[in-house]
Design a protein around this motif. Structure first.
Motif, PDB file in Angstrom:
ATOM      1  N   PHE A   1      -2.476   5.519   4.348  1.00 19.96           N
ATOM      2  CA  PHE A   1      -2.281   4.264   3.614  1.00 19.96           C
ATOM      3  C   PHE A   1      -2.809   3.047   4.377  1.00 19.96           C
ATOM      4  CE2 PHE A   1       1.645   5.479   5.831  1.00 19.96           C
ATOM      5  CZ  PHE A   1       1.797   4.406   6.694  1.00 19.96           C
TER       6      PHE A   1
ATOM      7  N   ASP B   1     -17.776   6.128  -1.219  1.00 17.90           N
ATOM      8  CA  ASP B   1     -16.564   6.458  -1.957  1.00 17.90           C
ATOM      9  C   ASP B   1     -15.457   6.789  -0.968  1.00 17.90           C
ATOM     10  OD1 ASP B   1     -17.564   6.614  -4.829  1.00 17.90           O
ATOM     11  OD2 ASP B   1     -18.903   8.047  -3.851  1.00 17.90           O
ATOM     12  N   ILE B   2     -14.254   6.362  -1.281  1.00 17.63           N
ATOM     13  CA  ILE B   2     -13.097   6.719  -0.472  1.00 17.63           C
ATOM     14  C   ILE B   2     -12.268   7.730  -1.250  1.00 17.63           C
ATOM     15  CG2 ILE B   2     -10.946   5.884   0.544  1.00 17.63           C
ATOM     16  CD1 ILE B   2     -12.341   3.320   1.279  1.00 17.63           C
TER      17      ILE B   2
ATOM     18  N   PRO C   1      -8.037   0.744   3.671  1.00 16.72           N
ATOM     19  CA  PRO C   1      -8.161  -0.023   2.426  1.00 16.72           C
ATOM     20  C   PRO C   1      -9.037   0.695   1.404  1.00 16.72           C
ATOM     21  CG  PRO C   1      -9.541  -0.981   4.128  1.00 16.72           C
ATOM     22  CD  PRO C   1      -8.738   0.097   4.801  1.00 16.72           C
ATOM     23  N   GLU C   2      -9.099   0.163   0.200  1.00 14.12           N
ATOM     24  CA  GLU C   2      -9.846   0.814  -0.887  1.00 14.12           C
ATOM     25  C   GLU C   2     -11.351   0.661  -0.742  1.00 14.12           C
ATOM     26  OE1 GLU C   2      -8.684   2.847  -3.150  1.00 14.12           O
ATOM     27  OE2 GLU C   2      -6.745   2.584  -2.185  1.00 14.12           O
ATOM     28  N   GLU C   3     -11.815  -0.303   0.043  1.00 12.61           N
ATOM     29  CA  GLU C   3     -13.248  -0.493   0.256  1.00 12.61           C
ATOM     30  C   GLU C   3     -13.510  -0.748   1.732  1.00 12.61           C
ATOM     31  OE1 GLU C   3     -14.765  -3.600  -2.171  1.00 12.61           O
ATOM     32  OE2 GLU C   3     -14.401  -2.556  -4.074  1.00 12.61           O
TER      33      GLU C   3
ATOM     34  N   ARG D   1      -9.061  -3.508   9.274  1.00 18.24           N
ATOM     35  CA  ARG D   1     -10.306  -3.210   8.562  1.00 18.24           C
ATOM     36  C   ARG D   1     -11.484  -3.202   9.527  1.00 18.24           C
ATOM     37  NH1 ARG D   1     -12.559  -3.794   3.457  1.00 18.24           N
ATOM     38  NH2 ARG D   1     -10.574  -4.532   2.600  1.00 18.24           N
TER      39      ARG D   1
ATOM     40  N   ARG E   1      -9.049  10.280  -1.479  1.00 16.74           N
ATOM     41  CA  ARG E   1      -7.688  10.484  -0.979  1.00 16.74           C
ATOM     42  C   ARG E   1      -7.104  11.716  -1.684  1.00 16.74           C
ATOM     43  NH1 ARG E   1      -6.100   5.477   1.467  1.00 16.74           N
ATOM     44  NH2 ARG E   1      -7.487   3.765   0.851  1.00 16.74           N
TER      45      ARG E   1
ATOM     46  N   ARG F   1       0.817  -1.220   0.000  1.00 15.26           N
ATOM     47  CA  ARG F   1       0.000   0.000   0.000  1.00 15.26           C
ATOM     48  C   ARG F   1       0.845   1.262   0.000  1.00 15.26           C
ATOM     49  NH1 ARG F   1      -4.707  -1.290   4.495  1.00 15.26           N
ATOM     50  NH2 ARG F   1      -5.657  -3.076   3.432  1.00 15.26           N
ATOM     51  N   THR F   2       2.074   1.170   0.473  1.00 23.12           N
ATOM     52  CA  THR F   2       2.956   2.331   0.514  1.00 23.12           C
ATOM     53  C   THR F   2       4.399   1.846   0.489  1.00 23.12           C
ATOM     54  OG1 THR F   2       3.443   4.403   1.699  1.00 23.12           O
ATOM     55  CG2 THR F   2       3.088   2.430   3.052  1.00 23.12           C
TER      56      THR F   2
END
Length: 521
Positions: free
Chosen positions: A411, A422-423, A414-416, A384, A425, A359-360
């Motif tokens: 980071f 909606d996330i 998570p994306e969901e 999560r 960034r 993720r980073t």
């Protein structure tokens, strides 16, 4: 141009904004003495931008120093407490239910005398002048240096507190005096508690503000200094000296206001992921949703304005144990760069897990080669779950809402996530807190009970708005820019005659010319 600074437990961030455009930004490790880290960060953004110090119109800073003083029981001044209204409140002792350690540290002596007002502002009984003189004499004999004055329903009529303060100031000119009607809302006990905490911090606030002013002058920054407060707005340095408790939640609110600036979202959830915690809150019309309940600070129940923010023990430095099952709440904090696995340390952190997941990127990912995949997956699921539980707790409806992710540890998100539509960034999210400080406005709030049988409802609403506006002006807002951004009316059906609690909030731009002409005070 403005400089915005936010001092967190792990990082100190600084930015320069010009006409709301980001000119320079930096993120540095928070120093143990706070001030040197701030100066280093400010010097860095000035160097990056090549902006001359005389081009900076104002500096805004958010700090955790006053919150930490209460939580850690340090740098607290002993307080002499005076309550007016003994005839109706003697059964409730001053500082009742305080944790013993902070009671011992902060409460020097307590006195109750007769007097005070009814909820509609009318007098209960006259202020007991002889008892007041005796209380003041006792405070003077005890060499009291901080005095907190509270009175029954002083938010509706502050006359008793103002008279007591006048006489205290005459007898003890050097005393730091805090008045409850200037600090809290309706509810004597919590308002009095807020006043006691404020009085206990006034000496510290004077030292902290003076240290910042001196340090900035060393950088040839002679512009006005403002400090962030709990509701996402600013107060002048002189205001901060008088009301340090208003800074208690400035960090999370700076981040939420920065999220508005960076994302354009005015009604969304925000998660600010730092080195130690993740703060989750809700934006309503561009401002943090205020807490509807009393808020405990260091175990002391208060009722001044605070944002509704949930802090969970998940940050970049959070320690992972037991093959990923145990997550925090302990954190390596600013020592991440020495203790984290990717830096050659011996402590598995949430950052290590995120790096292992891709993720980073920072540190040396090869040092994670021996990390068992099962540990990584278990920790990722646990992280999560922590975020989804926090989001569920902060929401007031089942509807999925957008989530703006800010902070240096973003980071970790998570994306969901369940409950999120909606996330987002946004760019420069890592310094959202400093940005929020830099573009904040000035506010004022009024909170009182109005008898609608004695004055029309419209007149009561206007009185609340006028009071909030006046307080915003006193705090440093430019009168021509002030707007009422919040008005809340709660009928009091249990009273003998019709009445309502009316709360109003006014917000306006900083009156820079006024503070420049007064030397920044």
């Amino acid at each position: 141009m403005r400089i915005g600074v936010d001092v967190g437990g792990t990082h100190t961030d600084a930015v320069i904004l010009k006409d709301e455009a980001l000119v320079a930004a930096t993120k540095a490790t928070t120093s143990h003495d706070i001030s040197s880290g701030v100066i280093s960060a400010v010097r860095e953004v000035l160097t990056q931008s090549e902006v001359s110090p005389d081009k900076i119109d104002l500096i805004t800073i958010g700090t955790t120093q006053f919150t930490n003083a209460i939580v850690e029981r340090r740098n607290i001044s002993p307080v002499a407490a005076l309550r007016i209204g003994a005839q109706s409140s003697a059964a409730l002792p001053i500082a009742a239910k305080w944790p013993e350690d902070i009671f011992t540290e902060a409460i020097q002596s307590t006195k109750m005398i007769d007097g005070g007002h009814e909820y509609d502002g009318g007098p209960i009984i006259p202020l007991d002048s002889s008892d007041l003189d005796a209380a003041i004499a006792a405070f003077k004999a005890a060499d009291a240096k901080a005095i907190a004055i509270s009175s029954v329903f002083s938010t509706s009529n502050p006359e008793a507190e103002l008279e007591a303060a006048r006489r205290v100031k005459t007898a003890i000119p050097s005393a730091h005096i805090s008045l409850s009607h200037e600090l809290g809302r309706i509810g004597l006990y919590q308002r009095e508690n807020a006043t006691l905490l404020n009085a206990a911090l006034m000496a510290l606030s004077g030292d902290v503000v003076a240290a910042f002013e001196t340090a900035f002058e060393a950088l040839n920054l002679t512009c006005p200094l403002f400090m962030s407060q709990n509701d996402g707005t600013l107060m002048s340095s002189e205001f901060a000296r008088r009301y340090p408790v208003f800074t208690f939640s400035s960090g999370p609110t700076n981040s939420m206001r920065g999220a508005v600036y960076l994302s354009g979202e005015t009604s969304a959830m925000v998660v600010d992921v730092g080195g130690t915690t993740s703060d989750i809150g809700m934006l309503i019309d561009g401002f943090p949703r205020p807490s509807g309940a009393a808020v405990a600070i260091g175990g002391v129940l208060t009722n001044f304005r605070m944002p509704d923010v949930l802090a969970i023990g998940l940050g970049g430095g959070t320690i992972i144990r037991a093959d990923g099952v145990e997550i925090g709440p302990q954190s390596v904090g600013r020592d991440l760069v020495t203790r984290g696995l990717v830096f050659g340390g011996d402590t598995l952190t949430a950052s290590d897990i995120a790096i292992a997941e891709g993720r980073t990127k920072f540190g040396d990912p090869s040092k994670l080669a021996s990390l068992p995949p099962s540990t990584k997956e278990t920790a990722l699921q646990g992280m999560r779950n922590m975020l989804e539980t926090g989001i569920d707790r902060i929401k007031t409806s089942a509807k999925d809402l957008p989530l703006v992710v800010v902070g240096g540890g973003g980071f970790l998100v998570p994306e969901e996530l369940a409950g999120v539509s909606d996330i987002l960034r946004p760019e420069n999210a890592g310094v959202a807190n400093a940005i929020g400080a830099a573009f904040a406005q000035i506010s004022g709030e009024a909170d009182a009970i109005y008898s609608t049988s004695k004055r029309p409802r419209d007149e009561a609403l206007q009185a609340a708005k006028s009071s909030a506006t006046q307080r915003a002006v006193e705090a440093g807002a430019l009168p021509s820019t002030i707007e009422i951004v919040e008005i809340d009316e709660t009928p009091m059906s249990y009273m003998d005659e019709p009445g309502a609690v009316i709360r109003a909030k006014a917000v306006g731009d900083v009156d820079i010319a006024r503070f420049a002409n007064s030397g920044g005070a």
